[in-house]
Design a protein around this motif. Sequence first.
Motif, mmCIF file in Angstrom:
data_model
loop_
_atom_site.group_PDB
_atom_site.id
_atom_site.type_symbol
_atom_site.label_atom_id
_atom_site.label_comp_id
_atom_site.label_asym_id
_atom_site.label_seq_id
_atom_site.Cartn_x
_atom_site.Cartn_y
_atom_site.Cartn_z
ATOM 1 N N ASP A 158 -7.780 1.310 4.197
ATOM 2 C CA ASP A 158 -6.378 0.907 4.106
ATOM 3 C C ASP A 158 -6.196 -0.595 4.293
ATOM 4 O OD1 ASP A 158 -3.661 1.321 3.773
ATOM 5 O OD2 ASP A 158 -3.307 1.677 5.903
ATOM 6 N N ASP A 159 -7.155 -1.245 4.957
ATOM 7 C CA ASP A 159 -6.999 -2.671 5.249
ATOM 8 C C ASP A 159 -7.605 -3.579 4.181
ATOM 9 O OD1 ASP A 159 -9.585 -1.976 5.738
ATOM 10 O OD2 ASP A 159 -9.745 -2.986 7.684
ATOM 11 N N VAL A 160 -8.004 -3.000 3.040
ATOM 12 C CA VAL A 160 -8.560 -3.793 1.942
ATOM 13 C C VAL A 160 -7.527 -3.875 0.820
ATOM 14 C CG1 VAL A 160 -10.420 -3.985 0.253
ATOM 15 C CG2 VAL A 160 -10.884 -3.030 2.515
ATOM 16 N N THR A 161 -7.323 -5.067 0.283
ATOM 17 C CA THR A 161 -6.331 -5.243 -0.778
ATOM 18 C C THR A 161 -6.882 -4.784 -2.124
ATOM 19 O OG1 THR A 161 -7.043 -7.492 -1.330
ATOM 20 C CG2 THR A 161 -5.396 -7.247 0.433
ATOM 21 N N SER A 162 -5.980 -4.458 -3.024
ATOM 22 C CA SER A 162 -6.383 -4.061 -4.377
ATOM 23 C C SER A 162 -7.086 -5.205 -5.088
ATOM 24 C CB SER A 162 -5.153 -3.614 -5.173
ATOM 25 O OG SER A 162 -4.550 -2.481 -4.581
ATOM 26 N N GLU A 163 -6.640 -6.428 -4.820
ATOM 27 C CA GLU A 163 -7.259 -7.598 -5.444
ATOM 28 C C GLU A 163 -8.709 -7.755 -5.000
ATOM 29 O OE1 GLU A 163 -3.010 -7.730 -5.664
ATOM 30 O OE2 GLU A 163 -4.330 -7.566 -3.906
ATOM 31 N N GLN A 164 -8.968 -7.494 -3.711
ATOM 32 C CA GLN A 164 -10.334 -7.606 -3.199
ATOM 33 C C GLN A 164 -11.229 -6.517 -3.781
ATOM 34 O OE1 GLN A 164 -11.521 -10.093 -0.975
ATOM 35 N NE2 GLN A 164 -13.446 -9.262 -1.745
ATOM 36 N N ILE A 165 -10.691 -5.297 -3.868
ATOM 37 C CA ILE A 165 -11.450 -4.195 -4.462
ATOM 38 C C ILE A 165 -11.835 -4.536 -5.898
ATOM 39 C CG2 ILE A 165 -11.241 -1.825 -5.321
ATOM 40 C CD1 ILE A 165 -11.802 -1.851 -2.406
ATOM 41 N N ARG A 166 -10.877 -5.029 -6.659
ATOM 42 C CA ARG A 166 -11.143 -5.363 -8.063
ATOM 43 C C ARG A 166 -12.201 -6.462 -8.178
ATOM 44 N NH1 ARG A 166 -8.883 -4.763 -13.063
ATOM 45 N NH2 ARG A 166 -9.309 -6.458 -14.532
ATOM 46 N N ALA A 167 -12.039 -7.515 -7.393
ATOM 47 C CA ALA A 167 -12.982 -8.631 -7.456
ATOM 48 C C ALA A 167 -14.392 -8.186 -7.075
ATOM 49 C CB ALA A 167 -12.509 -9.759 -6.544
ATOM 50 N N ASP A 168 -14.500 -7.384 -6.016
ATOM 51 C CA ASP A 168 -15.818 -6.944 -5.555
ATOM 52 C C ASP A 168 -16.486 -6.002 -6.553
ATOM 53 O OD1 ASP A 168 -15.568 -8.461 -3.311
ATOM 54 O OD2 ASP A 168 -15.131 -6.801 -1.939
ATOM 55 N N LEU A 169 -15.713 -5.082 -7.134
ATOM 56 C CA LEU A 169 -16.305 -4.140 -8.085
ATOM 57 C C LEU A 169 -16.753 -4.846 -9.361
ATOM 58 C CD1 LEU A 169 -14.020 -1.008 -7.642
ATOM 59 C CD2 LEU A 169 -16.403 -1.269 -6.965
ATOM 60 N N ILE A 170 -16.004 -5.837 -9.785
ATOM 61 C CA ILE A 170 -16.432 -6.607 -10.960
ATOM 62 C C ILE A 170 -17.704 -7.392 -10.645
ATOM 63 C CG2 ILE A 170 -15.835 -8.560 -12.446
ATOM 64 C CD1 ILE A 170 -12.930 -7.584 -12.386
ATOM 65 N N LYS A 171 -17.733 -8.030 -9.473
ATOM 66 C CA LYS A 171 -18.868 -8.881 -9.117
ATOM 67 C C LYS A 171 -20.122 -8.080 -8.788
ATOM 68 C CE LYS A 171 -20.251 -12.542 -5.870
ATOM 69 N NZ LYS A 171 -19.805 -13.413 -4.747
ATOM 70 N N TYR A 172 -19.968 -7.042 -7.949
ATOM 71 C CA TYR A 172 -21.144 -6.351 -7.425
ATOM 72 C C TYR A 172 -21.531 -5.082 -8.183
ATOM 73 C CZ TYR A 172 -20.455 -9.466 -3.442
ATOM 74 O OH TYR A 172 -20.315 -10.578 -2.650
ATOM 75 N N VAL A 173 -20.645 -4.577 -9.010
ATOM 76 C CA VAL A 173 -20.963 -3.354 -9.754
ATOM 77 C C VAL A 173 -21.048 -3.636 -11.251
ATOM 78 C CG1 VAL A 173 -20.247 -0.995 -10.313
ATOM 79 C CG2 VAL A 173 -19.910 -1.888 -7.996
ATOM 80 N N ILE A 174 -19.946 -4.083 -11.836
ATOM 81 C CA ILE A 174 -19.920 -4.279 -13.291
ATOM 82 C C ILE A 174 -20.895 -5.362 -13.726
ATOM 83 C CG2 ILE A 174 -18.485 -5.004 -15.240
ATOM 84 C CD1 ILE A 174 -16.121 -3.635 -13.846
ATOM 85 N N ASN A 175 -20.797 -6.538 -13.115
ATOM 86 C CA ASN A 175 -21.659 -7.650 -13.534
ATOM 87 C C ASN A 175 -23.130 -7.415 -13.206
ATOM 88 O OD1 ASN A 175 -19.440 -8.982 -14.523
ATOM 89 N ND2 ASN A 175 -19.205 -10.333 -12.753
ATOM 90 N N GLU A 176 -23.396 -6.564 -12.216
ATOM 91 C CA GLU A 176 -24.782 -6.299 -11.822
ATOM 92 C C GLU A 176 -25.425 -5.173 -12.630
ATOM 93 O OE1 GLU A 176 -26.793 -7.836 -9.652
ATOM 94 O OE2 GLU A 176 -25.267 -9.362 -9.268
ATOM 95 N N THR A 177 -24.623 -4.340 -13.265
ATOM 96 C CA THR A 177 -25.186 -3.166 -13.943
ATOM 97 C C THR A 177 -25.015 -3.168 -15.456
ATOM 98 O OG1 THR A 177 -23.127 -1.913 -13.604
ATOM 99 C CG2 THR A 177 -24.837 -1.709 -11.915
ATOM 100 N N ILE A 178 -24.055 -3.910 -15.961
ATOM 101 C CA ILE A 178 -23.784 -3.889 -17.402
ATOM 102 C C ILE A 178 -24.233 -5.205 -18.031
ATOM 103 C CG2 ILE A 178 -21.983 -3.742 -19.166
ATOM 104 C CD1 ILE A 178 -20.397 -1.988 -17.274
ATOM 105 N N PRO A 179 -25.066 -5.144 -19.062
ATOM 106 C CA PRO A 179 -25.511 -6.374 -19.736
ATOM 107 C C PRO A 179 -24.323 -7.186 -20.244
ATOM 108 C CG PRO A 179 -26.827 -4.494 -20.439
ATOM 109 C CD PRO A 179 -25.689 -3.937 -19.634
ATOM 110 N N GLN A 180 -24.349 -8.479 -19.985
ATOM 111 C CA GLN A 180 -23.222 -9.335 -20.332
ATOM 112 C C GLN A 180 -22.977 -9.415 -21.838
ATOM 113 O OE1 GLN A 180 -21.011 -10.918 -18.074
ATOM 114 N NE2 GLN A 180 -22.047 -9.379 -16.820
#
Length: 206
Positions: A14-36
């Motif tokens: 509950d203490d994490v913002t939607s903006e932080q979730i989005r930024a982290d998932l893009i940085k640590y999940v999408i960019n790390e797993t999907i070829p650019q």
Amino acid sequence: KRIDAIVISAQHSDDVTSEQIRADLIKYVINETIPQNLLDEKTKIYINPTGRFVIGGPQGDSGLTGRKIIVDTYGGYAPHGGGAFSGKDPTKVDRSAAYMARHIAKNIVAAGMSKKCEIQISYAIGVAKPVSVYINTFNTGVIDDDKISQAVTKEFDLRPAAIIEYLNLRRPIYKQTSTYGHFGRDDLDLPWEQLNRVKDLKKYIK
């Protein structure tokens, strides 16, 4: 080849913002797993598209699934998504879009576009139009599967509200499907079993 859309639903504190979730998932999940090279400026990224996702699991969802989802459909013959029909109203694509996929597939085969047809429709919660429509005719199509998919998206409105209106799903018709399945029921007058779009689809194979 390119990726058109990415959908991630991630439960969070509950203490994490939607903006932080989005930024982290893009940085640590999408960019790390999907070829650019598969991503471009038109790639759509949906992360928790309905908003915050604090409550989840059994506390947030309950319903029927497991074996019920199989006996309601094809008895294990065809792959199936994760949502059962029973216990859900037609605003849930688990029910309405599955009916629509059945309806479209039957009309594709009846129109002579293929001898077999499997349809996969993918939705993101909070986004009306499907993010993907995939057709597999198992090499029985008289035209390419991609062209059949294009015909489907042109001829059928696959937004949930449009499906409900098209198949007239806001009616008390579901009790009769509680046993012996929802598909292939020639003994019942079910809207998703109708072959009323054959003529519309035949024009694509001329």
